[in-house]
Design a protein around this motif. Structure first.
Motif, mmCIF file in Angstrom:
data_model
loop_
_atom_site.group_PDB
_atom_site.id
_atom_site.type_symbol
_atom_site.label_atom_id
_atom_site.label_comp_id
_atom_site.label_asym_id
_atom_site.label_seq_id
_atom_site.Cartn_x
_atom_site.Cartn_y
_atom_site.Cartn_z
ATOM 1 N N PRO A 118 0.811 -1.216 0.000
ATOM 2 C CA PRO A 118 0.000 0.000 0.000
ATOM 3 C C PRO A 118 0.844 1.265 0.000
ATOM 4 O O PRO A 118 1.953 1.295 0.530
ATOM 5 C CB PRO A 118 -0.800 -0.119 1.299
ATOM 6 C CG PRO A 118 0.052 -0.962 2.190
ATOM 7 C CD PRO A 118 0.724 -1.948 1.282
ATOM 8 N N ILE A 119 0.293 2.283 -0.619
ATOM 9 C CA ILE A 119 0.875 3.617 -0.578
ATOM 10 C C ILE A 119 0.217 4.387 0.555
ATOM 11 O O ILE A 119 -1.007 4.380 0.693
ATOM 12 C CB ILE A 119 0.652 4.349 -1.913
ATOM 13 C CG1 ILE A 119 1.366 3.612 -3.046
ATOM 14 C CG2 ILE A 119 1.125 5.799 -1.834
ATOM 15 C CD1 ILE A 119 1.002 4.120 -4.415
ATOM 16 N N LEU A 120 1.021 5.031 1.383
ATOM 17 C CA LEU A 120 0.500 5.859 2.466
ATOM 18 C C LEU A 120 0.407 7.297 1.975
ATOM 19 O O LEU A 120 1.381 7.861 1.486
ATOM 20 C CB LEU A 120 1.410 5.781 3.687
ATOM 21 C CG LEU A 120 1.026 6.667 4.876
ATOM 22 C CD1 LEU A 120 -0.312 6.244 5.463
ATOM 23 C CD2 LEU A 120 2.126 6.626 5.937
ATOM 24 N N THR A 121 -0.772 7.869 2.096
ATOM 25 C CA THR A 121 -0.965 9.255 1.697
ATOM 26 C C THR A 121 -1.867 9.937 2.726
ATOM 27 O O THR A 121 -2.223 9.338 3.748
ATOM 28 C CB THR A 121 -1.555 9.343 0.280
ATOM 29 O OG1 THR A 121 -1.625 10.707 -0.130
ATOM 30 C CG2 THR A 121 -2.941 8.718 0.216
ATOM 31 N N ASN A 122 -2.223 11.192 2.466
ATOM 32 C CA ASN A 122 -3.049 11.960 3.396
ATOM 33 C C ASN A 122 -4.147 12.687 2.638
ATOM 34 O O ASN A 122 -4.047 12.911 1.430
ATOM 35 C CB ASN A 122 -2.200 13.000 4.152
ATOM 36 C CG ASN A 122 -1.260 12.381 5.144
ATOM 37 O OD1 ASN A 122 -1.627 12.075 6.260
ATOM 38 N ND2 ASN A 122 -0.012 12.181 4.728
ATOM 39 N N ARG A 123 -5.177 13.042 3.361
ATOM 40 C CA ARG A 123 -6.232 13.870 2.806
ATOM 41 C C ARG A 123 -6.577 14.937 3.830
ATOM 42 O O ARG A 123 -6.386 14.750 5.043
ATOM 43 C CB ARG A 123 -7.477 13.040 2.490
ATOM 44 C CG ARG A 123 -8.272 12.609 3.712
ATOM 45 C CD ARG A 123 -9.432 11.703 3.340
ATOM 46 N NE ARG A 123 -10.330 11.471 4.454
ATOM 47 C CZ ARG A 123 -10.136 10.586 5.415
ATOM 48 N NH1 ARG A 123 -9.054 9.857 5.439
ATOM 49 N NH2 ARG A 123 -11.037 10.440 6.382
ATOM 50 N N SER A 124 -7.078 16.049 3.365
ATOM 51 C CA SER A 124 -7.521 17.116 4.256
ATOM 52 C C SER A 124 -9.011 16.979 4.478
ATOM 53 O O SER A 124 -9.783 16.851 3.518
ATOM 54 C CB SER A 124 -7.199 18.486 3.655
ATOM 55 O OG SER A 124 -5.809 18.667 3.552
ATOM 56 N N LEU A 159 -4.412 4.457 3.461
ATOM 57 C CA LEU A 159 -3.605 3.492 2.729
ATOM 58 C C LEU A 159 -4.332 3.118 1.448
ATOM 59 O O LEU A 159 -5.555 2.918 1.460
ATOM 60 C CB LEU A 159 -3.381 2.231 3.562
ATOM 61 C CG LEU A 159 -2.563 2.364 4.842
ATOM 62 C CD1 LEU A 159 -2.683 1.082 5.662
ATOM 63 C CD2 LEU A 159 -1.101 2.650 4.527
ATOM 64 N N ALA A 160 -3.587 2.979 0.363
ATOM 65 C CA ALA A 160 -4.188 2.593 -0.911
ATOM 66 C C ALA A 160 -3.353 1.496 -1.557
ATOM 67 O O ALA A 160 -2.147 1.664 -1.767
ATOM 68 C CB ALA A 160 -4.286 3.790 -1.849
#
Length: 220
Positions: free
Chosen positions: A5-11, A20-21
Motif C-alpha cells: 500500500p501507498i501511504l498518503t493523506n487527505r484534508s 492506505l491505498a
C-alpha cells in the motif's frame, strides 16, 4: 498481485488524515465485509482510511468512493474505514500469503454477548486485508473469511481480552481471478493455514501496541 500500500493523506475538517491505498497489477477476485466493495467480485484496488473519532457520516460507501476518486482509483474496489491511525499498519507474510492489519481494540466485545455492549469510550476497529497468491473457489473464499476471523479472535484472546473482536471489524481477502480454483480455505488447508498464521501474527503484533489489559479497564 496486490502491491504494497501507498501511504498518503487527505484534508478533512481541518485535519490531515492518513489513508492506505493498494493497487492491483491485474484485477483480482475479492471477498469481504467492507462497506464499499463487500461481497464477492472483481476488484482493482483497496483503500483503508482513518476517520476522526467524531465521524458521523451515514454514507460510508459514498465517502469511500469520493476518497478513491481523489486518488485517481478507477473501476471497482474495496473501501474500509477505521478510527485507528493507518500509519501503524502491521504487515505479515507466510508461505506466499500476505496480510496487512490495522488493529484498534478500544471496544472489545464477544460476538455472542448476552446483551448489547455498553457505549464505547474509544473507537476500536480491526481491519484486515489479505492476499492469497492462487485462485480460490467461491466456497474457499467464504471459508477464508471465516479463517481470518478465527485467527483474529485467537490473537485477541491471547492478548488477554475477553472478546472475539470489535463491533465494526472488517475483512477483505483477495486472490488472482484466473487459474484452477483451490477448493478449500479453512485453517488446515493449503492456503488457509498460512493465511491464519499471518493474520494471527499481525493482530497479535498490532494489538500488543495498543491493547489495554482487561484488569486496567475494570479498575478504571
Amino acid at each position: 498481485m496486490l502491491c504494497e500500500p501507498i501511504l498518503t493523506n487527505r484534508s478533512e475538517a481541518g485535519w490531515d488524515i492518513p489513508l492506505l491505498a493498494w493497487r492491483a497489477e491485474t484485477p483480482l477476485l475479492a471477498v469481504g465485509s467492507a462497506p464499499l466493495g463487500g461481497g464477492i467480485g472483481i476488484r482493482r484496488w483497496v483503500v483503508n482510511a482513518t476517520v476522526p473519532m467524531s465521524y458521523d457520516r451515514d454514507d460510508p460507501a459514498a465517502h469511500l468512493t469520493e476518497l478513491a476518486h481523489g486518488l485517481g482509483l478507477g473501476g471497482p474496489g474495496v473501501g474500509l474505514l477505521t478510527g485507528v491511525d493507518v500509519t501503524e499498519v502491521v504487515r505479515r507474510t507466510d508461505g506466499g500469503v500476505r496480510v496487512w492489519a490495522t488493529v484498534g481494540l478500544g471496544t472489545p466485545v464477544w460476538a455472542a454477548a448476552p446483551e448489547p455492549a455498553r457505549p464505547a469510550q474509544r473507537v476500536g476497529t480491526v481491519n484486515i486485508v489479505g492476499y492469497v497468491p492462487v485462485r480460490l473457489g467461491d466456497a474457499a473464499l467464504v471459508n477464508a473469511v471465516a479463517t481470518v476471523t478465527e485467527a483474529k479472535a485467537q490473537a485477541i484472546w491471547e492478548l488477554g481480552l475477553p472478546a472475539t473482536g470489535t463491533p465494526t471489524d472488517a475483512v477483505t481477502v483477495l486472490c488472482p481471478a484466473d487459474g484452477e480454483p483451490a477448493p478449500y480455505g479453512g485453517p488446515r488447508s493449503t492456503w488457509g493455514a498460512p493465511l491464519a498464521r499471518a493474520v494471527h501474527a499481525a493482530v497479535r503484533a498490532g494489538g500488543a501496541a495498543t491493547v489495554v489489559p482487561w484488569s486496567d479497564r475494570q479498575a478504571g
